[in-house]
Structures are given as C-alpha cells and as structure tokens.
Scaffold this motif. Structure first.
Motif, PDB file in Angstrom:
ATOM      1  N   LEU A 137      16.213  17.296 -27.792  1.00 42.39           N
ATOM      2  CA  LEU A 137      15.197  16.610 -28.594  1.00 42.39           C
ATOM      3  C   LEU A 137      14.036  17.589 -28.799  1.00 42.39           C
ATOM      4  CD1 LEU A 137      15.184  13.144 -26.788  1.00 42.39           C
ATOM      5  CD2 LEU A 137      16.559  13.852 -28.754  1.00 42.39           C
ATOM      6  N   GLU A 163      11.777  17.893 -31.211  1.00 45.05           N
ATOM      7  CA  GLU A 163      10.538  17.425 -31.838  1.00 45.05           C
ATOM      8  C   GLU A 163       9.629  16.774 -30.800  1.00 45.05           C
ATOM      9  OE1 GLU A 163       9.922  18.283 -34.873  1.00 45.05           O
ATOM     10  OE2 GLU A 163      11.940  19.012 -35.268  1.00 45.05           O
ATOM     11  N   ARG A 174       9.595  13.029 -26.816  1.00 42.93           N
ATOM     12  CA  ARG A 174      10.512  13.948 -27.485  1.00 42.93           C
ATOM     13  C   ARG A 174      11.478  13.137 -28.352  1.00 42.93           C
ATOM     14  NH1 ARG A 174      10.204  19.085 -24.952  1.00 42.93           N
ATOM     15  NH2 ARG A 174      11.440  19.700 -26.760  1.00 42.93           N
ATOM     16  N   ASN A 228      14.432  13.464 -32.069  1.00 43.10           N
ATOM     17  CA  ASN A 228      15.180  14.256 -33.027  1.00 43.10           C
ATOM     18  C   ASN A 228      15.731  13.322 -34.090  1.00 43.10           C
ATOM     19  OD1 ASN A 228      16.284  16.511 -34.216  1.00 43.10           O
ATOM     20  ND2 ASN A 228      17.661  17.021 -32.519  1.00 43.10           N
ATOM     21  N   TYR A 235      17.474   8.436 -36.075  1.00 49.05           N
ATOM     22  CA  TYR A 235      16.365   8.862 -35.223  1.00 49.05           C
ATOM     23  C   TYR A 235      16.641   8.427 -33.791  1.00 49.05           C
ATOM     24  CZ  TYR A 235      13.731   9.479 -39.548  1.00 49.05           C
ATOM     25  OH  TYR A 235      13.309   9.887 -40.783  1.00 49.05           O
ATOM     26  N   TRP A 241      14.929   8.922 -29.676  1.00 50.07           N
ATOM     27  CA  TRP A 241      13.761   9.384 -28.920  1.00 50.07           C
ATOM     28  C   TRP A 241      13.915   8.975 -27.477  1.00 50.07           C
ATOM     29  CZ3 TRP A 241       9.512   5.903 -27.432  1.00 50.07           C
ATOM     30  CH2 TRP A 241       9.780   4.558 -27.723  1.00 50.07           C
TER      31      TRP A 241
END
Length: 126
Positions: A6, A8, A18, A20, A55, A57
C-alpha cells in the motif's frame, strides 16, 4: 507478507493511513474488519480490478498504517473512511456485506485461493 503493498499515504493527524487503488472502471471500496488488514483482500482484488477501480486501505492501527495511533475506535475509523472517500473523489457507493468465505466469490469468478483461505468475498446486499 508476499508482494502486497500500500504505497499511498493519507495523513490523519496522529498517524498515516496506507492505501492503494487497482484497475479502472466504477469505484469499489473494500474494507477489512478488526483485527485484520487489507491483506485479506489480496486474492480478490485482481479479479474485481478487471472491471472496477478497486480501493483498499489499512485502517489506522492495522496492517501497514500507523499502529501506535492513540484512537483506533470504529468512530474514528468511520471519520477517516469518509475523508478517504472524499480524497479519492468517490461518492454514491452501494453497500455490500462481507463474508469470510472467499471461495464463494472466487468460485463464481475464477480467482485462485486455497480451500482453507479466510479471505473475505463480496456478497450482494439482502
């Protein structure tokens, strides 16, 4: 933890969440329960990403997100989730309930998972 990453980051004050995104198409957001992480979605994401922007997280305090956060209550996670949706530009999502039987989903969609997998799958709302 295999190659699940992850990269991002979303800063939330007392920590970093975090996340992705995978694929293209209508948005689909996957949430993990506690005490798990987005890693439970690793076998399901590639299948869903064929037709969706998926998505994932890790909630604050879990997985690759900051683990030493002061408040990891469900109320706080909800506030963070709403902020993430805004950050991603995602709105108007339908709700789906999750189960712990990935093979139900994978059986219908040809993804690979072991028979003993405890990864969740998506089930349509009742």
């Amino acid at each position: 933890m295999s190659d699940w990453s992850l990269p991002e980051r979303f800063e939330v004050g007392d920590g970093t969440v975090r996340w992705n995104a995978f694929g293209d198409g209508p948005p689909l957001v996957l949430l993990h329960g506690t005490p798990f992480s987005s890693y439970i979605w690793r076998d399901v994401v590639p299948v869903l990403a064929r037709d969706h922007r998926v998505y994932v997280w890790d909630m604050l305090g879990f997985g690759q997100s900051t683990r030493a956060a002061l408040d990891v209550s469900l109320r706080r996670q909800t506030t963070i989730f709403v902020a993430l949706l805004e950050h991603w530009g995602v709105s108007g999502l339908g709700l789906w309930r999750t189960t712990s039987a990935a093979r139900s989903h994978c059986g219908r969609h040809s993804c690979t998972t072991s028979p003993s997998s405890r990864s969740p799958s998506l089930m349509p709302p009742r």
